[in-house]
Enzyme design. Structure first.
Site, PDB file in Angstrom:
ATOM      1  N   HIS A 222       0.887  -1.160  -0.053  1.00 42.05           N
ATOM      2  CA  HIS A 222      -0.083  -0.043   0.047  1.00 42.05           C
ATOM      3  C   HIS A 222       0.917   1.302   0.076  1.00 42.05           C
ATOM      4  O   HIS A 222       0.973   2.060   1.069  1.00 42.05           O
ATOM      5  CB  HIS A 222      -0.908   0.103   1.338  1.00 42.05           C
ATOM      6  CG  HIS A 222      -0.558  -0.431   2.301  1.00 42.05           C
ATOM      7  ND1 HIS A 222       0.529   0.150   3.023  1.00 42.05           N
ATOM      8  CD2 HIS A 222      -1.125  -1.362   3.343  1.00 42.05           C
ATOM      9  CE1 HIS A 222       0.569  -0.443   4.357  1.00 42.05           C
ATOM     10  NE2 HIS A 222      -0.577  -1.373   4.382  1.00 42.05           N
ATOM     11  N   ASP A 279      -7.078  -3.907   0.576  1.00 38.66           N
ATOM     12  CA  ASP A 279      -6.803  -3.898   1.972  1.00 38.66           C
ATOM     13  C   ASP A 279      -7.996  -3.808   3.023  1.00 38.66           C
ATOM     14  O   ASP A 279      -8.169  -3.049   3.965  1.00 38.66           O
ATOM     15  CB  ASP A 279      -5.907  -2.713   2.290  1.00 38.66           C
ATOM     16  CG  ASP A 279      -5.187  -2.656   3.643  1.00 38.66           C
ATOM     17  OD1 ASP A 279      -5.234  -3.865   4.171  1.00 38.66           O
ATOM     18  OD2 ASP A 279      -4.673  -1.606   4.089  1.00 38.66           O
TER      19      ASP A 279
END
Length: 390
Positions: A222, A279
């Protein structure tokens, strides 16, 4: 022709293959694409199940390599009975393969969940679970995000082997902070074992991150979230990731990265090196309220998930189908240009592109069908129907 339960003839679809869409038929046999091209009338009457995709777009199924759960299921709390619910939900969002992501927790808890997720009966029953992403426990406390600081561990290959044994060798991806002592050595050991290493939760210097990439790190977790950002006099880990040819995940919910940042990342790294992820946490697909992420209490308000205690953002409620729509909207690019971020690129990173990530003869029949609004209406994994709203 002998037809099995994972044989199918897909008719009249606008099929994404070879980097563009083509109106054609697709034949699937024994869970794999066996022909892309016109199917005869005789073949359609052969008894093989038919799926009419007229007016729809047929794409490779989404590959989410970073998800902590959805539909009230958290992979750090998962029981076998929960998997049907979360797998069905992901299928409704176009996901044909994914890595359940187990985050930093007590060692025994991680081992217990890794054992459940890698049980042979589970992997046979849920063909879309293709491996496991372990996010931690070898992470920096300074950029821990939602990781419980007291449960973080120093780099230790023996501990990883213990966790990998519990996972029956199915940990395919692991997130590590490259600034930890002995991180480069651990990254080299993991890479030699065939495990992909992703750099994240990190305040590493440019030099530390570069050393980790030279040791074999293949991705960044991320990007720009739980990561030290660059400065003109301190390039840090972000500059090393952007400058190198490794892959980088991005959460495209409009909260973790502002739309112009998504466009900038795609321009700098290139469309062939960025990977769209969710996520997602257990609140994905659920209303606002109170949830859990591993050992953390989470509050979701207006779809934004944060740690209840500190307000720090913690995962997302994003789906892969929504992520695709967001990137299309953020960039103005056509679907054929954007799709590899959610299909081919994660497959390539994880050494699975010979099996999945595109609609090609010989690969698993992992695909999704999108309507005119790019909403998923049908999903298959290895030729097995997982979701059908046609």
């Amino acid at each position: 022709m002998k037809h099995t339960r994972n044989s199918l003839i897909l008719l009249n679809g606008n099929v994404y293959t070879g980097g563009s869409f083509h109106k054609t038929d697709v034949m699937i046999q024994d869970g794999k694409f066996c022909r892309i091209g016109s199917v005869s009338a005789a073949e359609t009457k052969s008894g093989c199940p038919l799926l009419d995709a007229a007016g729809k777009r047929v794409i490779p199924g989404f590959f989410d390599q970073h998800t902590h759960g959805g539909m009230f299921v958290d992979f750090n709390h998962v029981q076998t009975a929960d998997l049907d619910t979360v797998c069905r939900y992901f299928a409704s969002c176009g996901v044909s393969c994914f890595f359940p992501t187990v985050m930093t927790d007590a060692v025994e808890t991680m081992k217990e969940k890794l054992d459940i997720l890698s049980d042979p009966l589970v992997t046979e029953t849920y063909p879309k679970i293709r491996g496991i992403h372990l996010e931690g426990p070898f992470l920096s406390p300074l950029y821990k995000g939602a990781m419980p600081e007291k449960l973080l561990q120093p780099c230790d290959f023996a501990l990883f082997r213990e966790l990998q044994d519990a996972a029956r060798g199915r940990i395919k991806l692991i997130t590590i902070s490259p600034e930890l002592p002995h991180a480069a050595e651990l990254i080299e050991q993991l890479t030699c074992c065939g495990v992909r290493v992703s750099l994240g939760h990190s305040g590493a210097s440019y030099e530390q991150a570069t050393a980790a990439i030279k040791a074999g790190a293949a991705s960044a977790t991320h990007i720009m979230n739980a990561m030290k950002l660059l400065h003109m006099h301190d390039p840090a880990i972000l500059s090393a990731v952007l400058e190198s040819d490794i892959f980088a995940e991005m959460i495209c919910d409009g909260l973790h990265l502002h739309p112009p940042i998504v466009r900038l990342l795609l321009k700098i790294k290139g469309l062939d090196k960025m990977i769209g992820i969710t996520d997602s946490i257990m609140a994905a697909g659920c209303p606002d309220g109170n949830y859990e992420l591993g050992v953390n209490a989470i509050t979701v308000k207006d779809g934004d998930a944060t740690l209840t205690e500190t307000g720090v953002r913690a995962g997302s409620t994003l789906t892969m189908n929504a992520a695709l729509k967001n990137v299309l909207r953020f960039t103005g690019l056509p679907a054929e240009t954007v799709l590899p971020l959610f299909t081919a690129n994660p497959a390539k990173l994880n050494g699975m592109y010979d099996l999945t990530g595109s609609i090609d003869v010989g690969k698993y029949a992992d695909f999704a069908v999108l309507d005119e609004r790019d909403t998923c209406v049908c999903t298959y994994a290895k030729g097995i129907g997982l979701y059908n709203a046609l």
